[in-house]
Motif scaffolding. Structure first.
Motif, short mmCIF file in Angstrom:
data_model
loop_
_atom_site.label_atom_id
_atom_site.label_comp_id
_atom_site.label_asym_id
_atom_site.label_seq_id
_atom_site.Cartn_x
_atom_site.Cartn_y
_atom_site.Cartn_z
N GLN A 100 -8.60 43.22 3.24
CA GLN A 100 -8.21 43.70 4.75
C GLN A 100 -9.21 43.47 5.71
O GLN A 100 -8.91 42.76 6.90
CB GLN A 100 -7.58 44.93 4.81
CG GLN A 100 -6.36 44.96 3.86
CD GLN A 100 -5.68 46.57 3.83
OE1 GLN A 100 -6.48 47.44 3.90
NE2 GLN A 100 -4.42 46.48 3.64
N GLU A 101 -10.44 44.13 5.50
CA GLU A 101 -11.52 43.82 6.42
C GLU A 101 -11.79 42.45 6.62
O GLU A 101 -12.29 42.10 7.81
CB GLU A 101 -12.87 44.59 6.04
CG GLU A 101 -12.51 46.02 5.78
CD GLU A 101 -13.71 46.95 5.29
OE1 GLU A 101 -14.79 45.98 4.74
OE2 GLU A 101 -13.63 48.13 4.94
N LYS A 102 -11.49 41.71 5.53
CA LYS A 102 -11.87 40.21 5.51
C LYS A 102 -10.59 39.37 6.31
O LYS A 102 -10.65 37.92 6.28
CB LYS A 102 -12.39 39.67 4.69
CG LYS A 102 -13.62 40.34 4.07
CD LYS A 102 -14.19 39.48 2.54
CE LYS A 102 -15.63 40.08 2.18
NZ LYS A 102 -16.68 39.19 2.78
N HIS A 103 -9.89 40.01 6.66
CA HIS A 103 -8.59 39.32 7.55
C HIS A 103 -7.93 38.56 6.54
O HIS A 103 -7.27 37.65 6.92
CB HIS A 103 -9.07 38.71 8.65
CG HIS A 103 -9.82 39.61 9.61
ND1 HIS A 103 -9.30 40.74 10.43
CD2 HIS A 103 -11.13 39.64 9.98
CE1 HIS A 103 -10.16 41.50 11.08
NE2 HIS A 103 -11.42 40.51 10.75
N GLN A 104 -7.56 38.94 5.08
CA GLN A 104 -6.80 38.24 4.37
C GLN A 104 -5.23 38.42 4.71
O GLN A 104 -4.94 39.51 5.34
CB GLN A 104 -6.97 38.60 2.87
CG GLN A 104 -8.37 38.49 2.46
CD GLN A 104 -8.62 37.07 1.96
OE1 GLN A 104 -8.05 36.55 1.08
NE2 GLN A 104 -9.86 36.34 2.71
N SER A 105 -4.49 37.61 4.39
CA SER A 105 -3.07 37.45 4.74
C SER A 105 -2.53 38.71 3.61
O SER A 105 -2.98 38.59 2.57
CB SER A 105 -2.43 36.26 4.82
OG SER A 105 -2.38 35.69 3.34
N SER A 106 -1.12 38.96 4.15
CA SER A 106 -0.45 39.87 3.36
C SER A 106 -0.11 39.50 2.01
O SER A 106 -0.12 39.78 0.84
CB SER A 106 0.85 40.50 4.20
OG SER A 106 1.50 39.18 4.09
N GLN A 107 0.25 37.93 2.16
CA GLN A 107 0.47 37.16 0.88
C GLN A 107 -0.80 37.18 0.01
O GLN A 107 -0.66 37.25 -1.28
CB GLN A 107 0.86 35.81 1.23
CG GLN A 107 0.77 34.80 -0.08
CD GLN A 107 2.26 35.31 -0.87
OE1 GLN A 107 2.98 36.05 -0.60
NE2 GLN A 107 2.31 34.94 -2.22
N GLN A 108 -1.96 36.91 0.47
CA GLN A 108 -3.30 36.91 -0.04
C GLN A 108 -3.56 38.27 -0.73
O GLN A 108 -3.85 38.60 -1.99
CB GLN A 108 -4.40 36.48 0.73
CG GLN A 108 -4.21 34.88 0.94
CD GLN A 108 -5.26 34.64 2.20
OE1 GLN A 108 -5.58 35.39 2.92
NE2 GLN A 108 -6.11 33.56 1.86
N LEU A 109 -2.99 39.48 -0.06
CA LEU A 109 -3.30 40.78 -0.64
C LEU A 109 -2.55 41.03 -1.74
O LEU A 109 -3.00 41.76 -2.84
CB LEU A 109 -3.19 41.61 0.41
CG LEU A 109 -3.98 41.64 1.65
CD1 LEU A 109 -3.69 42.76 2.71
CD2 LEU A 109 -5.66 41.94 1.20
N LYS A 110 -1.27 40.70 -1.55
CA LYS A 110 -0.33 40.74 -2.78
C LYS A 110 -0.71 40.06 -3.98
O LYS A 110 -0.62 40.36 -5.15
CB LYS A 110 1.21 40.20 -2.15
CG LYS A 110 1.93 41.31 -1.32
CD LYS A 110 3.12 40.55 -0.88
CE LYS A 110 3.70 41.29 0.22
NZ LYS A 110 5.09 40.85 0.68
N GLN A 111 -1.01 38.76 -3.95
CA GLN A 111 -1.76 37.91 -4.78
C GLN A 111 -2.75 38.52 -5.60
O GLN A 111 -2.82 38.57 -6.80
CB GLN A 111 -2.06 36.61 -4.50
CG GLN A 111 -2.30 35.29 -5.46
CD GLN A 111 -2.43 34.46 -5.04
OE1 GLN A 111 -3.61 34.08 -4.13
NE2 GLN A 111 -1.70 33.36 -4.87
#
Length: 126
Positions: free
Chosen positions: A60-71
């Motif tokens: 999240q600190e690296k501004h990953q998208s919600s899709q990337q976080l779920k993945q």
């Protein structure tokens, strides 16, 4: 860093079994590799679920998208299923602990694995 082969040979079939599209499987492997790197760098246990929340926070600190976080969360949960099913193959923590020259949180919390050939080799050499 790469994903150890003993993990890869179990992780890839799980991706297929869970019907992860072929086009996304590489991303799942990358998320697992990033997680392993993260745990090694920040001295977290790879097999402990508490590490996942810290990893997601870092993404999240690296501004990953919600899709990337779920993945990432799904990839790591699949990894945890390997750890539960094949605890004897989870060599990441013992390998990482041996690489560290100074005592760390990880080393203080790790109990010896008496069934590991590494334990017996270390005992012979001391």
């Amino acid at each position: 860093m790469h994903i150890p082969q003993n993990i890869t040979i179990k992780f890839d079939p799980i991706l297929i079994h869970k019907r992860i599209p072929r086009s996304e499987q590489h991303n799942f492997r990358e998320r697992l590799r990033y997680y392993i790197d993260f745990c090694k760098k920040y001295d977290f246990f790879e097999s402990k679920k508490e590490s996942l929340s810290q990893f997601i926070k870092k993404l999240q600190e690296k501004h990953q998208s919600s899709q990337q976080l779920k993945q990432a969360a799904l990839a790591i949960s699949l990894y945890y299923s390997i750890v539960r099913s094949y605890p004897e193959d989870n060599l990441l923590e013992s390998e990482n602990a041996q690489e560290k020259s100074q005592p760390s949180y990880r080393q203080k919390q790790t109990s010896p694995n008496f069934f590991s050939p590494r334990f017996h080799k270390a005992a012979r050499n001391s």
